[in-house]
Design an enzyme around this catalytic site. Structure first.
Site, mmCIF file in Angstrom:
data_model
loop_
_atom_site.group_PDB
_atom_site.id
_atom_site.type_symbol
_atom_site.label_atom_id
_atom_site.label_comp_id
_atom_site.label_asym_id
_atom_site.label_seq_id
_atom_site.Cartn_x
_atom_site.Cartn_y
_atom_site.Cartn_z
ATOM 1 N N TYR A 117 0.860 -1.187 0.000
ATOM 2 C CA TYR A 117 0.000 0.000 0.000
ATOM 3 C C TYR A 117 0.892 1.231 0.000
ATOM 4 C CZ TYR A 117 -3.488 3.465 1.424
ATOM 5 O OH TYR A 117 -4.305 4.556 1.484
ATOM 6 N N ASP A 210 9.423 3.034 -0.341
ATOM 7 C CA ASP A 210 8.390 3.708 0.445
ATOM 8 C C ASP A 210 8.632 3.367 1.909
ATOM 9 O OD1 ASP A 210 6.157 4.464 1.820
ATOM 10 O OD2 ASP A 210 4.721 3.748 0.318
ATOM 11 N N LYS A 238 4.402 9.656 8.356
ATOM 12 C CA LYS A 238 4.089 9.161 9.709
ATOM 13 C C LYS A 238 4.995 9.778 10.782
ATOM 14 C CE LYS A 238 1.666 5.157 7.970
ATOM 15 N NZ LYS A 238 0.282 4.920 8.278
HETATM 16 C C1 LIG Z 1 3.763 2.371 3.211
HETATM 17 C C2 LIG Z 1 2.779 3.487 3.096
HETATM 18 N N1 LIG Z 1 2.929 4.392 2.114
HETATM 19 C C3 LIG Z 1 2.094 5.430 1.972
HETATM 20 C C4 LIG Z 1 1.015 5.599 2.827
HETATM 21 C C5 LIG Z 1 0.098 6.749 2.646
HETATM 22 O O1 LIG Z 1 0.297 7.700 3.641
HETATM 23 P P1 LIG Z 1 -0.900 8.705 4.041
HETATM 24 O O2 LIG Z 1 -1.932 7.876 4.734
HETATM 25 O O3 LIG Z 1 -0.231 9.714 4.915
HETATM 26 O O4 LIG Z 1 -1.409 9.296 2.775
HETATM 27 C C6 LIG Z 1 0.825 4.683 3.872
HETATM 28 C C7 LIG Z 1 -0.305 4.834 4.801
HETATM 29 O O5 LIG Z 1 -0.579 4.035 5.643
HETATM 30 C C8 LIG Z 1 1.723 3.603 4.006
HETATM 31 O O6 LIG Z 1 1.566 2.695 4.973
#
Ligand SMILES: Cc1ncc(COP(=O)(O)O)c(C=O)c1O
Length: 397
Positions: A117, A210, A238
């Site tokens: 994700y 990511d 985060k």
């Molecule tokens: C690995 C990862 N990338 C991107 C995101 C997206 O971040 P946001 O919820 O701040 O848009 C998340 C959200 O949980 C994530 O776990």
């Protein structure tokens, strides 16, 4: 909560490792706002930093010294990051990193992993983990065929299939969570990330890691430090915002100078680098020194060991890396999204409901991680393990 047959909790407040719902029930919180709260709830230094920043005004739409301090802290932690651009969410940061990768390579396709994700970016929703997997949504309506066809999905930890897909497809970028946590925690097999690094470099594709979850959590310099590799572009969020909305993407000076206004790749955001979020992020990162990471690892190990002991000989796997953990209801080790989706979600639902009834709040889905924080003390860990003993019995009598 719907997936485990419960109403959602409405939260009134949090303090250290605990949250209270609006009915006054207290829970040991292992969700930690899905990752940002590595210091626990309402850490006094973070609260004070936000209060002080708010007193100086909430937003200016112009640079601040705090943003430079935060960028310096990030560059100091990630060897592969020389410059960053701040955004307000991880989704925005991922989306912008993809745009930059396409501009830099002149290519279109993005390769992503089943069960990963990366936020709700249109082209990356197919076979997404996290909430999509929990709700059983394989792809979202509203995503055009053109957007979906620019994404190639490959299985995590299948080195041969992935190497072949990269070599044949020569994508603009491969995007990966270096330690996936959105299909539950499914660490890379030895050599898998090195294969990604080498194969992308061979064919001129960018490797985007990511680290929205793993960054600042699994080690001071995220998964790249823990596992010893460098990305071309890194996405973070985060913990970076200490519980307030902040995220970023970064990489080499050469790549990042393509971003406007220095370069021609446009990206902007009214509240990017918001002073309150920057203050909360800086206050958080400044507490995360070497000793803090030793602490996070030891808290995770105590929790993982206690949960394994409580599970006894039931078909349960506790997957963990420092700062992240998932309890899979599976007889086999989970190595990919197919393994995660084959877990016994009904038994997990019974486990989770029983934990909540005993004042412990784990993620209400197998497709998520537990997020240990430095606020999790002996009492909160012991309460969790004691509750798990009864909850496992309840889930698999
Ligand atoms: C690995 C990862 N990338 C991107 C995101 C997206 O971040 P946001 O919820 O701040 O848009 C998340 C959200 O949980 C994530 O776990």
């Amino acid at each position: 909560m719907g997936s485990i047959g419960r109403d959602p909790l409405f939260i009134d407040r949090g303090d250290g490792p605990y949250i209270w719902d609006v009915d006054g029930n207290r829970y040991v919180d292992w969700v930690s706002s899905w990752g940002p709260l590595i210091l626990g709830h309402a850490d006094p230094l973070v609260v004070e930093a936000i209060r002080a920043a708010a007193g100086r005004g909430a937003s200016y739409g112009a640079p601040t010294a705090g943003e430079v301090d935060l960028a310096t802290e990030v560059a100091d932690r990630f060897a592969s990051v020389e410059m960053i651009r701040m955004t307000s969410s991880g989704t925005e940061a991922t989306m912008s990193a993809l745009r930059l990768a396409r501009a830099a390579t002149g290519r279109t396709t993005i390769l992503k992993f089943a069960g990963a994700y990366h936020g709700h970016v249109d082209g990356l929703l197919a076979e997404g983990g996290s909430g999509l997997a929990t709700a059983g949504v394989p792809a979202s309506p509203g995503v055009t065929e053109a957007q979906a066809s620019d994404t190639v999905i490959v299985p995590w930890n299948n080195a041969d299939a992935v190497a072949e897909a990269i070599s044949r497809g020569r994508p603009a970028a491969v995007i990966a969570e270096p330690i996936p946590a959105n299909m539950g925690v499914v660490p890379p097999d030895p050599g898998f990330l090195e294969m990604l690094r080498d194969t992308t470099a061979e064919v001129g594709s960018l490797l985007i890691l990511d680290e929205v979850i793993s960054g600042f959590r699994v080690a001071r310099g995220g998964a790249q430090e823990l596992l010893g590799l460098d990305a071309d572009l890194t996405v973070m969020g985060k913990i970076l915002g200490g519980g307030l909305p902040a995220a970023a993407y970064g990489g080499s000076r050469e790549l990042m100078e393509r971003i406007a206004p220095a370069g021609d790749v446009y990206q902007a955001g009214t509240l990017s680098g918001n002073p309150l979020a920057v203050a909360a992020g800086l206050a958080t990162l400044r507490k995360l020194d070497g000793a803090a990471y030793v602490g996070i690892e030891s808290i995770t190990t105590r929790l993982a060991t206690g949960l394994r002991r409580a599970a006894g000989d039931r078909p349960i796997q506790v997957a963990s890396v420092p700062g992240l953990l998932t309890v899979f209801f599976s007889a086999e080790e989970v190595r990919d999204f197919a393994g995660a989706t084959a877990c016994d979600a009904k038994a997990y639902g019974r486990f989770c409901r029983a934990m909540l009834e005993r004042g412990v709040y784990p993620p209400a889905s197998q497709f998520e991680a537990w997020f240990p924080s430095l606020a999790h003390d002996d009492e909160s860990i012991e309460r969790t393990i004691a509750a798990a003993g009864e909850a496992f019995e309840h889930a698999i009598p």
